[in-house]
Design a protein around this motif. Sequence first.
Motif, mmCIF file in Angstrom:
data_model
loop_
_atom_site.group_PDB
_atom_site.id
_atom_site.type_symbol
_atom_site.label_atom_id
_atom_site.label_comp_id
_atom_site.label_asym_id
_atom_site.label_seq_id
_atom_site.Cartn_x
_atom_site.Cartn_y
_atom_site.Cartn_z
ATOM 1 N N LEU A 175 0.821 -1.211 0.000
ATOM 2 C CA LEU A 175 0.000 0.000 0.000
ATOM 3 C C LEU A 175 0.853 1.259 0.000
ATOM 4 O O LEU A 175 0.515 2.243 -0.674
ATOM 5 C CB LEU A 175 -0.947 -0.002 1.198
ATOM 6 N N ALA A 176 1.945 1.249 0.735
ATOM 7 C CA ALA A 176 2.820 2.426 0.796
ATOM 8 C C ALA A 176 3.358 2.758 -0.593
ATOM 9 O O ALA A 176 3.406 3.938 -0.997
ATOM 10 C CB ALA A 176 3.963 2.181 1.766
ATOM 11 N N LYS A 177 3.783 1.768 -1.350
ATOM 12 C CA LYS A 177 4.328 2.004 -2.684
ATOM 13 C C LYS A 177 3.260 2.553 -3.635
ATOM 14 O O LYS A 177 3.520 3.489 -4.423
ATOM 15 C CB LYS A 177 4.913 0.713 -3.254
ATOM 16 N N GLU A 178 2.072 1.991 -3.564
ATOM 17 C CA GLU A 178 1.024 2.419 -4.487
ATOM 18 C C GLU A 178 0.523 3.825 -4.153
ATOM 19 O O GLU A 178 0.282 4.641 -5.055
ATOM 20 C CB GLU A 178 -0.125 1.414 -4.465
ATOM 21 N N VAL A 179 0.355 4.119 -2.866
ATOM 22 C CA VAL A 179 -0.091 5.454 -2.472
ATOM 23 C C VAL A 179 0.940 6.504 -2.881
ATOM 24 O O VAL A 179 0.592 7.584 -3.393
ATOM 25 C CB VAL A 179 -0.364 5.511 -0.956
ATOM 26 N N ALA A 180 2.221 6.196 -2.686
ATOM 27 C CA ALA A 180 3.267 7.145 -3.067
ATOM 28 C C ALA A 180 3.244 7.412 -4.567
ATOM 29 O O ALA A 180 3.367 8.568 -5.016
ATOM 30 C CB ALA A 180 4.628 6.608 -2.639
ATOM 31 N N TYR A 181 3.066 6.364 -5.364
ATOM 32 C CA TYR A 181 3.061 6.538 -6.819
ATOM 33 C C TYR A 181 1.852 7.354 -7.268
ATOM 34 O O TYR A 181 1.982 8.296 -8.067
ATOM 35 C CB TYR A 181 3.058 5.188 -7.523
ATOM 36 N N LEU A 182 0.668 7.008 -6.771
ATOM 37 C CA LEU A 182 -0.534 7.721 -7.202
ATOM 38 C C LEU A 182 -0.550 9.155 -6.694
ATOM 39 O O LEU A 182 -1.112 10.044 -7.343
ATOM 40 C CB LEU A 182 -1.777 6.965 -6.728
ATOM 41 N N GLY A 183 0.081 9.404 -5.548
ATOM 42 C CA GLY A 183 0.209 10.779 -5.079
ATOM 43 C C GLY A 183 1.065 11.617 -6.003
ATOM 44 O O GLY A 183 0.811 12.814 -6.210
ATOM 45 N N ALA A 184 2.091 10.993 -6.591
ATOM 46 C CA ALA A 184 2.991 11.690 -7.500
ATOM 47 C C ALA A 184 2.474 11.720 -8.937
ATOM 48 O O ALA A 184 3.002 12.473 -9.763
ATOM 49 C CB ALA A 184 4.373 11.044 -7.465
#
Length: 302
Positions: free
Chosen positions: A136-145
């Motif tokens: 989840l941390a990786k996906e949230v970071a990517y979609l935030g960017a």
Amino acid sequence: MGVSVLMSVYAGADPVHLREALASIYGQTLLPDEVVLMEDGPLTEEQREAIDSFADGNALVVPVVPEEEASAVVRRRDEAARSSGPHAEQKSPLLVIGRFADNVQLGRALAIGVALCANDLIARMDADDVALPDRLAKEVAYLGAHPEVSVLGGAIEEFDGDVVKSTKTIPGGAELLSYAKFRCPVNHMTVMMRRDDILAAGNYRHFPGLEDYELWSRVLTQGYRFDNLPDVLVRARCDSSFYNRRGGEDYGRRYLGLRRMQLESGLLSRGEYVRACAATAMMVYAPPSLRKVFYGILRRKG
């Protein structure tokens, strides 16, 4: 950004696997705000015990019916929250249970589940797989960017018991659209998607065995962006039944029907449609033993 994890479970699911799947979500380095678990018909006592062990005093049960409008589902959730009274101080994700009286099958369950989620970002998870701790941390970071991306997937590690069978990585970026013409463009159990975009594109539909590819085909043709991370995000169970489920007359008829829909929507050209139908027929109508060989070749060649 808030995150809802969306799962669906029915009476045939293994309660041990269900417990492992939930544990992998509740053990994330970035915890979701809520886990929305669709109970697709009556469950067994063992499954119920596995689910209840994660409630932590914060569970909301919402009776649901198939094919409700999203606004009606939201009202039903609000009503359930008011009638349930105050919850304990939240130390772990809120467990939201969408409870169907009868089995409605995956597409219908997920359609109501998307509407039931309270957050803009929805992470899909299957009830028998295992999410890696930083998924989840990786996906949230990517979609935030990357606010322009509506649907994000990642790689999976397929396993059976203690044996790792293969890794399935799907291309992202410019290659993804070409890939999507012939194969599903994201690993469904790894997906994180934007709720409003999925609802605007028509949400999940009842399309047994192909609920995800049918949805992604519609989302793509409506201009929404996809991408894939190269990282393994989920360990996916893949036993011998996997190859049996992806073949036969009914499955083949639905898959060829999907190819026709892809042609009519403009995702496939006429020539691509002919090639896609030929490849699909060869795969789904082959004996399971030969289908297993075909899948192995596809895994190696991407």
